[in-house]
Scaffold this active site. Structure first.
Site, PDB file in Angstrom:
ATOM      1  CD  GLU A   1       5.460   4.779  12.697  1.00 34.22           C
ATOM      2  OE1 GLU A   1       6.331   4.480  11.856  1.00 34.22           O
ATOM      3  OE2 GLU A   1       4.924   3.924  13.435  1.00 34.22           O
TER       4      GLU A   1
ATOM      5  CD  GLU B   1       8.335   0.894  10.636  1.00 36.61           C
ATOM      6  OE1 GLU B   1       7.849   1.954  11.067  1.00 36.61           O
ATOM      7  OE2 GLU B   1       7.988  -0.216  11.056  1.00 36.61           O
TER       8      GLU B   1
ATOM      9  CB  THR C   1       5.175   0.260  17.209  1.00 34.35           C
ATOM     10  OG1 THR C   1       4.688   1.335  16.448  1.00 34.35           O
ATOM     11  CG2 THR C   1       5.688  -0.777  16.280  1.00 34.35           C
TER      12      THR C   1
ATOM     13  CD  GLU D   1       8.982  -2.894  14.315  1.00 34.86           C
ATOM     14  OE1 GLU D   1       9.113  -3.029  13.098  1.00 34.86           O
ATOM     15  OE2 GLU D   1       8.505  -1.851  14.822  1.00 34.86           O
TER      16      GLU D   1
ATOM     17  CG  HIS E   1       7.967  -4.386  10.206  1.00 31.51           C
ATOM     18  ND1 HIS E   1       7.689  -3.049  10.135  1.00 31.51           N
ATOM     19  CD2 HIS E   1       8.008  -4.815   8.910  1.00 31.51           C
ATOM     20  CE1 HIS E   1       7.568  -2.675   8.874  1.00 31.51           C
ATOM     21  NE2 HIS E   1       7.756  -3.722   8.112  1.00 31.51           N
TER      22      HIS E   1
ATOM     23  CD1 TRP F   1       0.115  -1.074   3.311  1.00 26.19           C
ATOM     24  CD2 TRP F   1       0.257   1.159   3.295  1.00 26.19           C
ATOM     25  NE1 TRP F   1       0.751  -0.684   4.464  1.00 26.19           N
ATOM     26  CE2 TRP F   1       0.847   0.674   4.480  1.00 26.19           C
ATOM     27  CE3 TRP F   1       0.218   2.533   3.072  1.00 26.19           C
ATOM     28  CZ2 TRP F   1       1.405   1.520   5.450  1.00 26.19           C
ATOM     29  CZ3 TRP F   1       0.782   3.378   4.032  1.00 26.19           C
ATOM     30  CH2 TRP F   1       1.365   2.874   5.203  1.00 26.19           C
TER      31      TRP F   1
ATOM     32  CG  ASP G   1       3.095  -2.105   6.983  1.00 28.10           C
ATOM     33  OD1 ASP G   1       3.397  -0.990   6.521  1.00 28.10           O
ATOM     34  OD2 ASP G   1       2.583  -3.024   6.302  1.00 28.10           O
ATOM     35  CD  GLU G   2       4.949  -0.471  12.944  1.00 25.79           C
ATOM     36  OE1 GLU G   2       5.977  -1.137  12.775  1.00 25.79           O
ATOM     37  OE2 GLU G   2       4.925   0.769  12.846  1.00 25.79           O
TER      38      GLU G   2
ATOM     39  CG  HIS H   1       4.348   3.045   9.009  1.00 29.01           C
ATOM     40  ND1 HIS H   1       4.858   2.146   9.915  1.00 29.01           N
ATOM     41  CD2 HIS H   1       3.892   2.289   7.986  1.00 29.01           C
ATOM     42  CE1 HIS H   1       4.719   0.919   9.462  1.00 29.01           C
ATOM     43  NE2 HIS H   1       4.133   0.977   8.292  1.00 29.01           N
TER      44      HIS H   1
END
Lengths: 387, 135
Positions: free
Chosen positions: A129, A167, A223, A220, A256, A86, A252-253, A170
């Protein structure tokens, strides 16, 4: 075996370093995250912290090298190909479309219904971020993992660059959302970002990949929880779009977190004693928040104030910290690890018994909380928010 | 095994600390701090003023609680001037010691006071003052 070091953060003979509700702002929850501070241009130095560097014995580099093949096959798979990723534009009004102004209007209408305290936390998250340059720097301080040339082909370097690239979206997305929302003083927010990037961060990783793997795993997951909670609360305030934004970032986090946790897990497997000591070491020093040096040019206690609102809203609390710790202990099967040295066993006992102590601390702080004051935040034009 | 320690004396308002390289293998002194460190950790040089010393009974009780929290061997000597950090207490231990004292003596230690407790005697003195204030 990793060198065991007691880093005394500000601990003088006079000062018990662990603080519960502070005199300033009567925060409800214990502020027990390390928050050393670095001077900004305009503020003189006040306190000093002795930093330990390169605490991993050089011969351990071989261990890192020995798992590079494994990392290539098992860690890089958690990166998403760019074409499948995205981009911030997917969640924002389309400037090329005729409906752009209506879309912006809709975004602003929804944002009006979201309270100031939520926006304070959203800004804090965005600032965190946007300090991404610092995080790539930190990854590249790590012995055995750093990218020496900028295009190294080790799995660690490939991961670090691609992780940074993911990242980066973000901060961009949150920045643009906040800009369009009209709810915050963008100049103050931008100033805060500039201060923070200039300040850096101090997670006490000591250039040590064992410590680094623990820190990144923990962070991670933290977050992921933060953005997840922000998504949920955005939904409660009636903003589906913002909920999608925060939820997408959270996803996403999570990915990760999986990768970093795997690295730490592998280190537990190939070098359990050192990794166990590293785990205890990081938990003793406490996992500090990346934006702990946050400053907006006005509020000397900005991070503390932001943190208090964060906790009051239940975005990230002492209980969450304890939950993450327990999750890691279970995930790495820490209780079952055998063949440890005496020090390793002591470290094992420490981490396995730490989370109830943290919860008790959190409970005590809650009981003791005085009526918390309201403080102004420059990010919202000095409107006041309850701590 | 290496250990690093640094003792700095800093008041909350005094500012200047030199930025210097400690010439030891892998240590670096970083000047830090513009803002007030959010709670952890802070330095204070203002010594807690006590009007009179605590009873022996109180000091003994404090020693007992400290021993238990830190799981000290029975033969480990503690004097009223022994600091918690001398005994190997980390920051979490120190807070838990305070919590133990609160439970034992049915008092509440406010954060300002907590910052000034670093040894057995100071803890005992504070406890007596808080107990006296209660009655």
């Amino acid at each position: 075996m990793a060198m065991k070091v007691n880093v005394l953060n500000f601990e003088s003979r006079k000062c018990p370093a662990f603080a519960l509700p502070s005199a300033v702002g009567s925060c409800r929850y214990p502020k027990f995250f390390v928050a050393s501070t670095l001077p900004s241009r305009s503020k003189p130095a006040r306190e000093a912290r002795v930093q330990v560097t390169h605490s991993m014995p050089p011969h351990k580099i071989e261990i890192l090298k020995s798992i590079e093949g494994w990392a290539h096959d098992n860690i890089l798979v958690h990166l998403k190909p760019v074409e499948k990723c995205w981009q911030p534009q997917d969640f924002l009004p389309d400037p090329a479309s005729d409906g752009f102004h209506d879309q912006v209007k809709e975004l602003r209408e929804r944002a009006k219904e979201i309270p100031d305290d939520y926006f304070v936390v959203l800004v804090g998250n965005m600032v965190t971020e946007e300090a991404l340059p610092t995080y790539l720097t930190m990854l590249n301080t790590i012995d055995g993992m750093r990218d020496e040339t900028g295009t190294d082909a080790t799995p660690w370097a490939i991961w670090a660059r691609a992780w940074t690239a993911e990242e980066n979206r973000h901060g961009d997305l949150l920045n643009k959302y906040l800009y369009l929302s009209g709810r915050v003083d963008m100049k103050q927010v931008e100033k805060t970002v500039q201060y923070l990037v200039g300040s850096g961060m101090d997670p006490a990783m000591e250039n040590n990949p064992y410590l680094g793997s623990i820190y990144t795993s923990f962070q991670e997951r933290a977050t992921f929880m933060v953005h997840g909670n922000m998504a949920r609360q955005a939904m409660e305030h009636g903003s589906i779009k913002l909920a999608q934004i925060c939820g997408t970032i959270a996803a996403d986090e999570k990915r990760h977190e999986t990768a970093y946790t795997k690295i730490a897990g592998k280190l537990f497997e190939v070098d359990p004693d050192t990794t166990m000591l590293a785990f205890a070491n990081m938990m003793k020093k406490k996992i500090s928040m990346p934006a702990h040096l946050m400053y907006d040019g006005r509020d000397d206690n900005l991070f503390h104030h932001f943190w208090a609102v964060d906790q009051r809203l239940g975005i990230y609390t002492a209980g969450d910290y304890a939950d993450i710790l327990e999750h890691m202990v279970a995930r790495w099967k820490v209780e079952n690890i055998t063949g440890l040295s005496a020090e390793g066993q002591e470290a094992q006992d420490y981490v396995c018994n730490l989370s109830p102590r943290i919860r008790r601390l959190g409970e005590r702080a809650r009981e003791m909380a005085k009526q918390a004051p309201k403080v102004p935040f420059s990010w919202i034009y000095d409107r006041e928010v309850q701590l | 095994m290496a250990s690093v320690s640094a003792n700095f004396v800093c008041s909350r308002t005094s500012i200047r600390l030199p930025n210097q390289m400690i010439t030891s293998k892998s240590l670096r002194l970083a000047t830090v701090g513009w803002g007030r460190t959010p709670g952890f950790p802070r330095l204070t040089s203002s010594r807690f003023q006590i009007s009179c010393a605590a009873k022996q009974e109180t000091v003994d009780k404090v020693c007992e609680i400290v021993r238990k929290q830190l799981a000290l061997p029975a033969d480990k000597e503690i004097t009223p001037q022994t600091t918690f950090t001398d005994l190997g207490a980390d920051s979490l231990d120190t807070v838990e010691i305070v919590m133990g004292l609160e439970e034992e003596f049915d008092i509440t230690v406010q954060e300002d006071n907590q910052d000034n407790i670093s040894c057995i005697q100071e803890a005992a003195d504070l406890i007596e003052q808080l107990v006296a204030n209660k009655s």
